[in-house]
Design an enzyme around this catalytic site. Sequence first.
Site, PDB file in Angstrom:
ATOM      1  N   HIS A   4      28.672  20.235  28.706  1.00 38.51           N
ATOM      2  CA  HIS A   4      27.603  19.667  27.906  1.00 38.51           C
ATOM      3  C   HIS A   4      27.985  19.597  26.458  1.00 38.51           C
ATOM      4  O   HIS A   4      27.262  20.144  25.697  1.00 38.51           O
ATOM      5  CB  HIS A   4      26.314  20.546  27.968  1.00 38.51           C
ATOM      6  N   HIS A  34      20.286  20.811  30.541  1.00 32.88           N
ATOM      7  CA  HIS A  34      21.441  19.759  30.669  1.00 32.88           C
ATOM      8  C   HIS A  34      20.937  18.548  29.741  1.00 32.88           C
ATOM      9  O   HIS A  34      20.093  18.328  29.697  1.00 32.88           O
ATOM     10  CB  HIS A  34      21.203  19.656  32.354  1.00 32.88           C
TER      11      HIS A  34
END
Length: 610
Positions: free
Chosen positions: A541, A586
């Site tokens: 990420h 996320h």
Amino acid sequence: MAAQENLITAAEFSQIQFDFLIIGGGTAGLAVAARLSEYSQFNVGVLEAGPLVNRLDTVDIPGLYGQTIGTEHDWGFKTVPQPGLHGRVLPWPRGKLVGGTSALNFMIWNRGSKEDYNAWEQLGNPGWGWDDLLPFFKKSETIHRPTLRHQTDYGATFDPEVSGTTGPINVSYPNYYPTTHQLWRQALNSLGIESNEAHLSGSNTGVWTCVNSITPEEQTRSYATNSYYLPNVHRKNLFLLTGAFVDEITLEATDDGSHKATGVTFTCNGQQHHVSAKYEVILSAGTVQSPQILESSGIGNPQILASAGKATKVDNPNVGENLQEHIMAAIVFETKTEVQNDQKSGNKGPDAALEEYLRHRAGPLTAVPSCFCYLPFVKALPEGKFQDLSRLVSGLPSSNLQSHSVTSERFDPKQRLGQIEYILDFGNWNQAFSPSQDDAKNYATVFQVLQYPFSQGSIHINSSTGNVSANEPTIDPKYYSGTHGKIDLEAMIHSIHFADEIARSKPLSNLLGPRVFPPKSITTDDEYRDWVGKTTITDWHPVGTCSMGGSRGIEGGVVDHRLRVYGVQGLRVIDASIMPLHISAHIQATVYAIAEKGAHMILQDHNVLA
């Protein structure tokens, strides 16, 4: 629809007078292209290095997540050796195909807290708070209402006030849940962690069942290619060129001393081409490659540009800096002998699971991880350890007082932010743990993910090549390095103990056995520090390398609040790299929202939308 490679040749593409030229046909780039090409007066071109792939099982079948990593559809990026990780080099998977990383990710669909996005606005970026972004979250998605059975048995929820119902990306709850799903929720409830009935509504703390970017009727991955691009491939004003590696953005000097982006030079099949853009070049190459392309075009730190043989056109030392990444540890437990590894293959075995999927679109191959929990440190850490961390945070020096203020506020014990994430999945997911070949035991993994890292690194063009096409960026996340990194390390070692508590709590303890990695022989903080340093991995990420500068302008970032690159007319960045601070989530859903908002602002600026 079968994939068609290069619907247009590079020579033909180069001859088109584009209004908007998008670099990167990935998660954000395809969303921007779809929205701009809704208006027939604009010609929209997309340059993508990877191929157009469609109907590939390892992409489409949810339960095969992770199998594209390390293949030809992965750029294969790596970090430089990390002193904080005992000199290890970590792989950084990124999608090298149309659809980008949306074709490789684990299909998790969640949002950060309201405070995460409000912090962007607090830094001086108007229009980027929760209330401003929510319409664009909703615009990107169609969230399918869960059945009554899903709601009662698995804690699935649906809030029509915050759920999009007409967007391109299909979002749904799984049809199949592993044995542990309900037990996970019950175990966390027994520890005083409440179930979150509104995890998409601006607070994801607590335990909840995750929704996923999966089309429910077909039980296939819903991603940028099959949601934003293929449904619009018939548009006569939308052009995609694959196999195109961008060399640089063409910048022409203007009378006022700045520059204007007028096109792109790229290489396709070994030949270099140039293509023009009438209005804007839009850089959507992602957190890894967007800063490299800016640097290859002469935008960045003059010292870095000079070392790569590039002349400086726009002096901005922030390009490629501010890299933030979620840090993950994988804690492995034995499962009791009666528990089967049904997350991947089911009790019938992998062949039967695949047959069940192909025949009925059912079974374990329709599932991805769904057992989620986000907690503030005050809940996950022993009281004394939380106070120790708070003291470290309050003593941090910072050159960016605004950013420092925001990150420090997150350690206020009254805040209820998801500072640490826990996910449960069957199987051994820690590559550093290798059971013997004759080991007949089954395993489960609790992932522990740090959401607001203090470690900040950088990504830059490789000085030895000076060529972004060489695929060798210098990625240096600086994991656990320096005073800031020490906070991350301490947070990670002390959070492991809460993972142990979860596994020991009933009814989950009926299925999970002893912890095997880190081994029980590890007892001291120094031993845990050593283990964390040797086993930490990325959670894929990365954000922040072309961040919004906020009230500090070019002194604080790379783009303004309308995502325009400082010092250059007609050039924007629209992807995860513009995020000034990381979020507790996320990032997939947020990247689509950024793309939707970015396209909206472009259309506003060109007098199409009010």
